[in-house]
Structures are given as structure tokens and as C-alpha cells.
Design an enzyme around this catalytic site. Structure first.
Site, mmCIF file in Angstrom:
data_model
loop_
_atom_site.group_PDB
_atom_site.id
_atom_site.type_symbol
_atom_site.label_atom_id
_atom_site.label_comp_id
_atom_site.label_asym_id
_atom_site.label_seq_id
_atom_site.Cartn_x
_atom_site.Cartn_y
_atom_site.Cartn_z
ATOM 1 N N LYS A 1 -21.868 -24.660 3.264
ATOM 2 C CA LYS A 1 -21.009 -24.626 4.410
ATOM 3 C C LYS A 1 -19.583 -24.794 3.778
ATOM 4 C CE LYS A 1 -23.286 -27.778 6.737
ATOM 5 N NZ LYS A 1 -24.419 -27.958 6.221
ATOM 6 N N ILE B 1 16.136 -7.013 8.498
ATOM 7 C CA ILE B 1 14.967 -7.587 7.959
ATOM 8 C C ILE B 1 14.952 -8.597 7.081
ATOM 9 C CG2 ILE B 1 13.577 -5.393 8.318
ATOM 10 C CD1 ILE B 1 14.207 -4.767 5.136
ATOM 11 N N GLY B 2 14.154 -9.180 6.626
ATOM 12 C CA GLY B 2 14.221 -10.483 5.767
ATOM 13 C C GLY B 2 14.728 -11.843 6.422
ATOM 14 N N GLN C 1 9.490 2.371 0.603
ATOM 15 C CA GLN C 1 8.480 3.068 1.663
ATOM 16 C C GLN C 1 9.054 4.120 2.363
ATOM 17 O OE1 GLN C 1 5.559 2.001 2.757
ATOM 18 N NE2 GLN C 1 5.420 -0.064 1.950
ATOM 19 N N CYS D 1 10.682 -15.937 -6.021
ATOM 20 C CA CYS D 1 10.061 -16.993 -5.889
ATOM 21 C C CYS D 1 9.586 -17.482 -7.198
ATOM 22 C CB CYS D 1 8.882 -16.696 -5.316
ATOM 23 S SG CYS D 1 9.280 -16.206 -3.490
ATOM 24 N N HIS E 1 8.648 -8.285 3.540
ATOM 25 C CA HIS E 1 8.067 -7.079 2.936
ATOM 26 C C HIS E 1 7.095 -6.428 4.089
ATOM 27 C CE1 HIS E 1 8.340 -6.990 -1.631
ATOM 28 N NE2 HIS E 1 8.565 -8.207 -1.084
ATOM 29 N N ILE F 1 20.613 0.510 13.911
ATOM 30 C CA ILE F 1 20.758 -0.703 12.970
ATOM 31 C C ILE F 1 19.671 -1.589 12.822
ATOM 32 C CG2 ILE F 1 22.037 -2.403 12.094
ATOM 33 C CD1 ILE F 1 24.434 -1.287 13.230
ATOM 34 N N TYR G 1 -20.282 -17.908 -1.154
ATOM 35 C CA TYR G 1 -20.581 -19.135 -1.830
ATOM 36 C C TYR G 1 -21.156 -18.883 -3.258
ATOM 37 C CZ TYR G 1 -23.954 -22.851 -3.007
ATOM 38 O OH TYR G 1 -24.714 -23.709 -3.868
#
Length: 444
Positions: free
Chosen positions: A431, A278-279, A19, A43, A302, A275, A423
Site C-alpha cells: 500500500k 507565455i511564461g 513547435q 533551473c 513549455h 499577440i 510495488y
């Protein structure tokens, strides 16, 4: 020319680097990671072990050469960051292959160190083949063991996401599986009634399950349990939890929060504004309650990478709280959830009511349909949605995705009636189950 260093080359770290390069073509960007691979789909590792994914190398999203060639980003694998000097704004790096140590200066530093699988100290552990699954190399070690030793049985300790995914994939290889879980019911992130249905699915698929039990002693193939039982299996997989890797941050006197993660502000900055964290190792806050929350999943990492990149380039976007939206496949069932569960609502003494809609994933007359159970917790007065869970064989993910979107947008449980959802008989009903939940809330 700004110099940005990143600790951690998986998920959040690699994404943040990409990024930043997208927005800033001139910055010097370097990534350091002690592992031997980068940017892999963690994952997917249980499914590579179970041979659902036939080629494990497809999990590798990038390598240092690609990052250098396509993005002009230097990636240093098998390099461990040993310390941070906040005053001098540099990090101490050790080349794990040569033993060489050096200093690297920074203008901005992003910490994305991830977490480490918890492996409890158990008497006799050194006498058995014990594995955990947290990294690409962990996956390779398990695959190699299965291929070379041809085991016939396995004990899995821990009934969370990884434990359940491993139970399915190990069982699909024809290996007898014993799943041991310390709490009263598996997947404590879910409500008990949902978890009990998952337990039935495990038993239906001949996974031997013991709850309220954990391993207290190991002697070769023999494992003594806290309930007095004894298991005899060829190997053990530990999946009892994840500890955030915060030792580097602690040593640098960055603030650690009550969840065990590195405290961050709205822009993922630590108490040192140069500083970021993340994650899996970062502490955030809950969208519903505002209390500290740590969600070691891929989506938050992310998103946080994007928030950091935008802040560094001077276009700040404040983070929102986390719902912990998640999903897991268990043989023929899928379970998903978002927001708060019953136990959390009781713990926080938040007045709430719950509704349950049992229905079909799509038109019941259409040959390919499945049953599902949708459960929603909400405020009886303000009608605010606190959380939802869904269990079924088909269409579970899209119902929880819709409700997570509704919660983010601040819609009430009554607004679910009015959502114009697509639908056709192969996909839903006139519904939708989400609409039906809204109508049921109105009746209550």
C-alpha cells in the site's frame, strides 16, 4: 507566407519557435532576445555554481546557428524589442551591439519576456558585492567572483526556491552561509509545519538562519538587519522575488492582471488576438479556484508554448488551470507541493480538512529506504483534493506527481485508495503512501 515574431529566446520562446516549425514548415519565424545566450536550462544554474554540474556550458541547449541550420529559424541575440505598434503590426528592435534600430513586421507576435530578479533599494548597496541569479550571465558572474575572490562567507536574502538552492550549493563550496528571510518561516508556498522541518535541515547543515528579518542597510561587508542584528560577510545574493517583465506589454496597452502578469485567454492570447503571452510574465488561472494565478516555473512555460503553436496553426487546445506543482532539494531533504496550501485555503475561506501520513518511501525492511511525510488538504463533503505536500529523503517527487495527476483528473481523496501503483521493496510498499492517505481519509 505567415510571419511569426517571438520576444524572448529562453524556455517558452525557444520552445514555441520549435513547435511552430514542427507544424509549419513554411512560416517565417524570428526570435529576438537582449541576452547573449539562448535556450539555457535556468533551473540548473544553482548547481553549476555549486559545481554539481561541472561544465556550465552543458546548460546551453541550443544556439542561433543550430536554430538556423536545423529549423530555419532566425535568432537575434543582443537585440532588444523597444516597442510594439499594434495598429501597423510591427515591432521596433534595437541592436545592442551596434545601436542600430529597425522595424520588423509580424502576422503573429509571441511575448515570452520572462522576469527580472527583484533587488530592493538598500542604503549602502553600492559598497558591497551583491548578486542575483536570474540568467546564465548572472550565474557566470557569481562563479567568476567566487573563483577570483575566494570568499569565506555569504549572506543570502530570501528563503524561496532560489534562496534554498543557493544556500545548499554555496555551503557545499565550503563557504559560510547566512540565510535571512523576511517572513516568519521560509518557503511560504509550503505549510508551516513542512517549512519548519526544512529549517531544521538547514541548521543541521550549519546554515545560519534568521527569519522575521531583512537587510536594512549595508556598509561594505557589514549588513544591518531589521531585527537589530549585524552580519559580516564577503558577498550577498538577493533572492527576494521575481518581477514579470511587462513594460513592453504595458506600453502597447495590453491588459495587465492582478498578479502583475499579462492577461491571457484559454489560448494564451492577450487582449490583442494577434499577440500571445507565455511564461513567467503571463497571467493564467488556478485549477482549483479559477482565480488569477501566475506560476513562473518551467513546466507552464513549455506547456503554454505548445498551446500557442497549436492555436496559430488552427488546431486550438484550451489551456487548463495551473496547480503550481513544484519541488526543491535542501541537502538531504526534498520538499514538493501541488495545489493550495493551508494559508491560501484560510484566506479564501474554503472549508477543508487535512490528513498527514508519516511513512516510508519503500519497504522498511529494505536497506535503502527513507522517511517521508505526506500531507493532503481536501473538501470534507465533496472529497475534492485541494492540494498536497510531501517532505522526505526519497520518493517525494513521485507521490506529489501522482496526486497532481489525480487532481487534474478530478479524482477524490477516496479514489487514492484504489490507484494501482507499482510495488517492489526497493520502490514502494504494497500500500503506497498515496494509497495510505486515501485510506486515512476514509477513516476521517
Amino acid at each position: 507566407m505567415e510571419k511569426i515574431l517571438i520576444v524572448g529566446a529562453v524556455g517558452g520562446g525557444a520552445t514555441a519557435a520549435g513547435q511552430l516549425r514542427f507544424y509549419n514548415k513554411d512560416a517565417v519565424i524570428k526570435i529576438f532576445d537582449r541576452d547573449s545566450v539562448m535556450s539555457y536550462a535556468a533551473c540548473g544554474t544553482p548547481y553549476a555554481i555549486g559545481e554539481v554540474i561541472e561544465d556550465e556550458e552543458t546548460l546551453l541547449m541550443a544556439d542561433p546557428e543550430q536554430f538556423k541550420e536545423k529549423r530555419n529559424i532566425e535568432v537575434y541575440l543582443r537585440h532588444e524589442v523597444m516597442g510594439i505598434d499594434r495598429e501597423k503590426k510591427n515591432i521596433q528592435v534595437k541592436n545592442l551591439m551596434s545601436g542600430e534600430e529597425f522595424l520588423e513586421s509580424y502576422d503573429k507576435l509571441i511575448l515570452s519576456p520572462g522576469g527580472t530578479a527583484v533587488v530592493p533599494a538598500i542604503k549602502g548597496s553600492d559598497t558591497a558585492d551583491i548578486f542575483s541569479l536570474r540568467s546564465y550571465n548572472d550565474m557566470l558572474a557569481i562563479k567568476q567572483y567566487i573563483e577570483s575572490h575566494n570568499p569565506q562567507s555569504c549572506t543570502i536574502s530570501g528563503g524561496g526556491f532560489i534562496g534554498l538552492e543557493m544556500a545548499e550549493n554555496i555551503k557545499e563550496l565550503g563557504i559560510d552561509v547566512h540565510l535571512v528571510h523576511k517572513s516568519d518561516y521560509i518557503m511560504s508556498i509550503l505549510d508551516e509545519d513542512i517549512s519548519r522541518e526544512i529549517e531544521k535541515e538547514l541548521l543541521l547543515n550549519e546554515v545560519h538562519l534568521q527569519t522575521n528579518a531583512y537587510i536594512t542597510e549595508i556598509d561594505g561587508r557589514s549588513q544591518t538587519l531589521s531585527n537589530g542584528g549585524v552580519l559580516e560577510t564577503d558577498f550577498i545574493i538577493m533572492s527576494v522575488g521575481l518581477a514579470p517583465n511587462v513594460s513592453l506589454a504595458k506600453d502597447a496597452e495590453l491588459e495587465i492582471g492582478e498578479t502583475g502578469g499579462i492577461v491571457t485567454n484559454d489560448y494564451m492570447q492577450t487582449n490583442d488576438p494577434d499577440i500571445y503571452a507565455i511564461g513567467d510574465a503571463s497571467e493564467n488561472f488556478d485549477l482549483v479556484t479559477g482565480e488569477p494565478k501566475r506560476v513562473p516555473l518551467a513546466w507552464p512555460a513549455h506547456r503554454q508554448a505548445y498551446i500557442v503553436a497549436k492555436h496559430i496553426i488552427g488546431e486550438p487546445i484550451a489551456k487548463k488551470g495551473l496547480l503550481g506543482t513544484s519541488i526543491v532539494k535542501i541537502f538531504n531533504l526534498t520538499a514538493a507541493m501541488t495545489g493550495l496550501n493551508e494559508n491560501k485555503l484560510r484566506e479564501l475561506e474554503i472549508p477543508s480538512v487535512s490528513l498527514i501520513h508519516n511513512g516510508n518511501s519503500n519497504a522498511g525492511y529494505y536497506p535503502d529506504h527513507g522517511k517521508l511525510k505526506l500531507k493532503i488538504h481536501y473538501d470534507p463533503n465533496t472529497r475534492e483534493i485541494f492540494g498536497a505536500q510531501c517532505l522526505g529523503t526519497k520518493g517525494v517527487d513521485k507521490r506529489i506527481d501522482v496526486i497532481a495527476t489525480a487532481m487534474y483528473a478530478g479524482l477524490t481523496v477516496d479514489d487514492l485508495q484504489a490507484l494501482e501503483l507499482c510495488y517492489a521493496p526497493p520502490y514502494s510498499s504494497p500500500k503506497d503512501p498515496v494509497n495510505m492517505a486515501g485510506y486515512k481519509a476514509d477513516k476521517k
